[in-house]
Write a protein that holds these residues in place. Structure first.
Motif, PDB file in Angstrom:
ATOM      1  N   ASN A 172    -137.972 -23.424  36.126  1.00 34.75           N
ATOM      2  CA  ASN A 172    -138.270 -24.826  35.830  1.00 34.75           C
ATOM      3  C   ASN A 172    -139.692 -25.168  36.275  1.00 34.75           C
ATOM      4  OD1 ASN A 172    -135.432 -25.686  35.050  1.00 34.75           O
ATOM      5  ND2 ASN A 172    -135.092 -24.891  37.096  1.00 34.75           N
ATOM      6  N   ARG A 179    -134.174 -30.242  34.840  1.00 37.80           N
ATOM      7  CA  ARG A 179    -134.060 -30.061  36.292  1.00 37.80           C
ATOM      8  C   ARG A 179    -135.234 -30.769  36.933  1.00 37.80           C
ATOM      9  NH1 ARG A 179    -133.158 -29.580  41.205  1.00 37.80           N
ATOM     10  NH2 ARG A 179    -132.668 -27.630  42.248  1.00 37.80           N
ATOM     11  N   TRP A 221    -130.574 -30.502  46.231  1.00 38.16           N
ATOM     12  CA  TRP A 221    -129.263 -29.866  46.187  1.00 38.16           C
ATOM     13  C   TRP A 221    -128.201 -30.833  46.678  1.00 38.16           C
ATOM     14  CZ3 TRP A 221    -131.648 -25.145  48.958  1.00 38.16           C
ATOM     15  CH2 TRP A 221    -132.096 -24.218  48.023  1.00 38.16           C
ATOM     16  N   MET A 256    -135.482 -29.559  46.962  1.00 37.45           N
ATOM     17  CA  MET A 256    -134.733 -28.910  45.881  1.00 37.45           C
ATOM     18  C   MET A 256    -133.691 -29.831  45.248  1.00 37.45           C
ATOM     19  SD  MET A 256    -136.041 -25.998  45.381  1.00 37.45           S
ATOM     20  CE  MET A 256    -134.825 -25.272  44.307  1.00 37.45           C
ATOM     21  N   GLU A 285    -135.227 -20.692  40.725  1.00 35.10           N
ATOM     22  CA  GLU A 285    -135.205 -22.054  40.174  1.00 35.10           C
ATOM     23  C   GLU A 285    -136.608 -22.584  39.912  1.00 35.10           C
ATOM     24  OE1 GLU A 285    -132.649 -25.225  41.451  1.00 35.10           O
ATOM     25  OE2 GLU A 285    -131.310 -23.786  42.414  1.00 35.10           O
ATOM     26  N   SER A 336    -128.041 -22.687  39.581  1.00 37.47           N
ATOM     27  CA  SER A 336    -128.563 -23.893  38.972  1.00 37.47           C
ATOM     28  C   SER A 336    -127.468 -24.938  38.919  1.00 37.47           C
ATOM     29  CB  SER A 336    -129.078 -23.571  37.567  1.00 37.47           C
ATOM     30  OG  SER A 336    -129.395 -24.747  36.891  1.00 37.47           O
ATOM     31  N   GLU A 391    -132.794 -17.711  45.372  1.00 36.77           N
ATOM     32  CA  GLU A 391    -132.393 -18.824  44.520  1.00 36.77           C
ATOM     33  C   GLU A 391    -133.533 -19.820  44.298  1.00 36.77           C
ATOM     34  OE1 GLU A 391    -129.112 -22.351  44.724  1.00 36.77           O
ATOM     35  OE2 GLU A 391    -128.617 -20.408  45.601  1.00 36.77           O
TER      36      GLU A 391
END
Length: 170
Positions: free
Chosen positions: A163, A25, A127, A125, A159, A2, A155
């Motif tokens: 969330n 998030r 990222w 995502m 996530e 995260s 992952e």
């Protein structure tokens, strides 16, 4: 993994019991879009990894044994037809399909589609850029796409599950 920003508090405002908006998030799409992008990425990661292994074998055969894999064609010395198999790279077989070159072309185009799948998942995502580079390296380093795919898959699922309200609403 995260991503949290240390400058943003992860606690709640005094007495409200609700996390601050800055600590939440946020994804670039809905959970359904993210899971769809994850499935597309997974398929392309395995296909690109497999083609990369075939490419490595092809390069070893081509430069180590000076041979190529041919399907069909005619032996220009004897005039006999050639079926399917390895021949010297000196051009004795004319016509037919050079399967070795076909592996090169298919891997190249598959890697382009793999990069599109990487970018889509990365952007949904939200990222950091370094993660995109790591995922993209999976298509050029043998066996890395299988390892990275496994980690990314776990992952993303974690996530999205952690969330549930982080996705965009349309």
């Amino acid at each position: 993994m995260s991503e949290t920003n240390p400058a943003q508090p992860n606690d709640t405002p005094a007495g409200s019991g609700v996390p601050t908006a800055a600590a939440k998030r946020r994804f670039g799409g809905t959970p359904a879009q993210i899971l769809g992008a994850l499935k597309f990425y997974k398929v392309l990661a395995y296909a690109t990894g497999t083609m990369l292994l075939l490419l490595c074998i092809e390069l070893i055969v081509r430069y180590g044994f000076h041979s190529v894999l041919m399907a069909g064609g005619t032996n220009s010395v004897t005039g006999a037809s050639h079926g399917f198999g390895f021949v010297g790279s000196d051009g004795v077989v004319t016509g037919g399909v050079n399967v070795s070159t076909l592996v090169l072309i298919v891997h190249g185009w598959m890697y382009v589609v793999y990069l599109i799948a990487d970018f889509r998942l990365w952007s949904l995502m939200r990222w950091q850029f370094g993660r995109l580079v790591l995922i993209a390296l999976g298509g050029v380093v043998p066996f890395l796409s299988f390892i990275v795919e496994g980690r990314i898959h776990k992952e993303v699922l974690a996530e999205v599950a952690a969330n549930p309200k982080a996705g965009k609403r349309y």
